[in-house]
Design an enzyme around this catalytic site. Structure first.
Site, PDB file in Angstrom:
ATOM      1  N   ARG A 234      32.879  11.762  36.194  1.00 28.17           N
ATOM      2  CA  ARG A 234      34.173  11.151  35.914  1.00 28.17           C
ATOM      3  C   ARG A 234      35.254  12.038  36.530  1.00 28.17           C
ATOM      4  O   ARG A 234      35.206  13.264  36.404  1.00 28.17           O
ATOM      5  CB  ARG A 234      34.420  10.997  34.405  1.00 28.17           C
ATOM      6  CG  ARG A 234      33.596   9.920  33.739  1.00 28.17           C
ATOM      7  CD  ARG A 234      33.976   8.522  34.240  1.00 28.17           C
ATOM      8  NE  ARG A 234      33.254   7.459  33.546  1.00 28.17           N
ATOM      9  CZ  ARG A 234      32.092   6.985  33.931  1.00 28.17           C
ATOM     10  NH1 ARG A 234      31.479   7.499  34.992  1.00 28.17           N
ATOM     11  NH2 ARG A 234      31.514   5.994  33.260  1.00 28.17           N
ATOM     12  N   GLU A 263      41.513   5.192  39.543  1.00 27.93           N
ATOM     13  CA  GLU A 263      40.669   4.328  40.381  1.00 27.93           C
ATOM     14  C   GLU A 263      41.168   2.893  40.307  1.00 27.93           C
ATOM     15  O   GLU A 263      41.515   2.429  39.222  1.00 27.93           O
ATOM     16  CB  GLU A 263      39.206   4.405  39.910  1.00 27.93           C
ATOM     17  CG  GLU A 263      38.606   5.783  40.061  1.00 27.93           C
ATOM     18  CD  GLU A 263      37.124   5.842  39.657  1.00 27.93           C
ATOM     19  OE1 GLU A 263      36.525   4.759  39.454  1.00 27.93           O
ATOM     20  OE2 GLU A 263      36.577   6.948  39.550  1.00 27.93           O
ATOM     21  N   HIS A 282      33.263   5.244  44.008  1.00 29.57           N
ATOM     22  CA  HIS A 282      32.542   5.101  42.744  1.00 29.57           C
ATOM     23  C   HIS A 282      31.314   4.203  42.929  1.00 29.57           C
ATOM     24  O   HIS A 282      31.196   3.133  42.318  1.00 29.57           O
ATOM     25  CB  HIS A 282      33.451   4.553  41.648  1.00 29.57           C
ATOM     26  CG  HIS A 282      32.984   4.937  40.272  1.00 29.57           C
ATOM     27  ND1 HIS A 282      33.831   5.088  39.202  1.00 29.57           N
ATOM     28  CD2 HIS A 282      31.738   5.220  39.774  1.00 29.57           C
ATOM     29  CE1 HIS A 282      33.150   5.429  38.126  1.00 29.57           C
ATOM     30  NE2 HIS A 282      31.878   5.507  38.455  1.00 29.57           N
TER      31      HIS A 282
END
Length: 314
Positions: A234, A263, A282
């Site tokens: 994260r 994000e 991601h």
């Protein structure tokens, strides 16, 4: 007609990843393939009874729920989601259910990112397409020390893979014993030692109040100037400002990142132009297999909820 809205289908594959016919018989299906800000999100979801979210791409804070009068069911892929306010959902009569994934694709991505970063895959690919030939050099993994920050469900398999590459593995984790670390061929060390001794350091911790900002200026300062940082966990676990400074001043050799504080990563974010970086959007859980498992469970959850049957509650 009642509406199901699927959010953040960036690859436009949600409907082809599972059989949605049982849902389509009862609901109008709407797919949104772009990330929406809070106001646009509230407007688009104003008439949606069911909303499907992909992991933590879109937050559902407390202030959003009063703006969604029709929402009754919120389905998230994964069996936990840190950006959904579960208390607010319950207070507004919204059921929140989860969908199970299949397999564990993060460890293989982590090792791939290590190799791509240290051997400069992105730079060499760009060079050869521009007519160039070899112009970089980097270390192999064999014999190097891998530091694993968090030796749990993801960090353990990373350690196993690293040993297959001939790496020496050390680890730090508040909740892991030396015996548990030894099961993955890793030596448990103190946190400072982990940063001092690692040639590559990979992060595999959940985001909690104690892990937020855990990797900051102090930790980066004791890393070797030849060391690399990899984060597929994260973004907020790493202090981005401290990392940017370390990269700009060449105090570490580079960083491979799959996760970020914000994000999608803003277009003008300084990481986009930071030196010695490999940046991915991601992708840790983004595989055809994982999506098939996720969306099949989403369909089951929606049908079960509509039938008044138990669903996989978060």
């Amino acid at each position: 007609m009642r509406r199901v809205t699927i959010l953040d289908d960036y690859q436009r594959v949600a409907l082809s990843s599972a059989d949605w016919s049982a849902v389509a018989e009862r609901f109008e299906l709407e797919v949104i393939d772009e990330h929406l800000g809070a106001d646009a999100l509230a407007e688009r979801l104003a008439h949606s009874e069911v909303v499907v979210v992909m992991r933590e791409r879109t937050a559902f804070p407390a202030e959003l729920f009063p703006r969604l009068p029709e929402l009754k069911l919120l389905v998230t892929t994964g069996m936990m989601n840190a950006v959904i306010d579960l208390g607010a959902a319950a207070a507004h009569g919204v059921t929140v259910s989860g969908a199970r994934g299949g397999g564990n694709s993060v460890p293989e991505l982590t090792l791939g990112m290590m190799i791509a970063l240290t051997r400069h895959f992105a730079e060499e690919d760009a060079s050869i397409r521009a007519g160039g030939w070899q112009h970089t050099i980097g270390p192999g993994l064999q014999g190097k020390t891998l530091g694993v920050l968090g030796l749990g469900r993801l960090g353990g398999p990373v350690a196993d893979l690293a040993r297959a590459f001939g790496m020496h593995v050390i680890a730090w984790d508040r909740s892991i014993t030396r015996e548990r670390a030894a099961q993955h061929g890793a030596t448990l060390v103190h946190k400072r030692e982990l940063f001092e001794e690692s040639d590559l350091l990979t992060i595999h911790l959940p985001l909690t109040e104690s892990s937020r900002g855990l990797v900051g200026a102090r930790e980066l300062a004791v890393m070797k100037p030849t060391a690399y940082l990899i984060n597929t966990s994260r973004g907020p676990i790493v202090d981005e400002s401290a990392l940017l400074a370390a990269l700009a001043e060449r105090r570490i050799a580079g960083a491979a990142l799959d996760v970020y504080e914000t994000e999608p990563l803003p277009r003008d974010h300084p990481l986009r132009s930071a030196p010695n970086t490999l940046l991915l959007p991601h992708l840790g859980y983004v595989t055809t297999d994982q999506y098939a498992h996720f969306y099949a469970d989403v369909v089951e959850d929606i049908v079960a909820w509509d039938d008044g049957s138990p669903v996989r509650l978060l």
